[in-house]
Design an enzyme around this catalytic site. Structure first.
Site, PDB file in Angstrom:
ATOM      1  N   GLU A 299     -11.335   4.232  -5.072  1.00  0.00           N
ATOM      2  CA  GLU A 299     -11.434   2.791  -5.252  1.00  0.00           C
ATOM      3  C   GLU A 299     -11.807   2.457  -6.696  1.00  0.00           C
ATOM      4  OE1 GLU A 299     -10.578   0.585  -2.875  1.00  0.00           O
ATOM      5  OE2 GLU A 299     -10.030   2.350  -1.718  1.00  0.00           O
TER       6      GLU A 299
ATOM      7  N   ARG B 266      -0.823  -5.687   4.838  1.00  0.00           N
ATOM      8  CA  ARG B 266      -0.073  -5.177   3.687  1.00  0.00           C
ATOM      9  C   ARG B 266       1.108  -4.342   4.164  1.00  0.00           C
ATOM     10  NH1 ARG B 266      -5.074  -2.286   0.713  1.00  0.00           N
ATOM     11  NH2 ARG B 266      -5.010  -1.339   2.764  1.00  0.00           N
TER      12      ARG B 266
ATOM     13  N   ARG C 249       0.873  -1.180   0.000  1.00  0.00           N
ATOM     14  CA  ARG C 249       0.000   0.000   0.000  1.00  0.00           C
ATOM     15  C   ARG C 249       0.906   1.225   0.000  1.00  0.00           C
ATOM     16  NH1 ARG C 249      -3.204   3.864   0.485  1.00  0.00           N
ATOM     17  NH2 ARG C 249      -5.237   3.823   1.451  1.00  0.00           N
TER      18      ARG C 249
END
Length: 138
Positions: free
Chosen positions: A33, A77, A25
């Site tokens: 999104e 992440r 990320r």
């Protein structure tokens, strides 16, 4: 300190890449999104999430990307600052108006966002919902 991550990447969305099978990320920014739409100044709907991902792909395609880990997020992440050809790809996305500075986590990209906003670039050309708000509703 985590070891630097480097290699070719694939783009997951406007602020997430995959490097050596790991999700990364981008630190300090939030991009629309995949399914998110925005409106330009004339009220025309455009796919801002898809556009952000496409531009991230253009910035990283065919290049060795160097990422420096800053954190691990709640989804496991890696959160990192990533460079393509020496250029911070997160800064590039924010400067083009395709992502916002994620002030909750960092102020590193606020100046880039203010520049994009003043120039009416990308998201700032019309109206949009902050990605974090959009995710809560969708």
């Amino acid at each position: 300190v985590a070891e630097p991550l480097a290699g070719r990447v694939s783009v997951i969305d406007g602020d997430t890449i995959e490097l050596h099978g790991k999700r990364v990320r981008l630190f300090g920014i939030d991009a629309p999104e995949g399914g998110q739409t925005c409106q330009d100044a004339s009220g025309k709907i455009w796919r801002c999430g898809t556009t952000a991902a496409r531009v991230l792909d253009e910035l990283t395609r065919g290049k060795t990307i160097n990422c420096e880990q800053r954190d691990i997020d709640r989804y496991g992440r890696i959160v990192a600052v990533c460079l393509a050809g020496g250029r911070d790809v997160a800064a590039e996305l924010v400067e083009r108006g395709l992502a916002v500075a994620y002030r909750r986590y960092s102020r590193d990209y606020v100046a880039f966002e203010e520049k994009a906003r003043a120039a009416g670039m990308g998201l700032w050309s019309g109206t949009f919902e902050m990605p974090s708000d959009w995710r809560k509703m969708n």
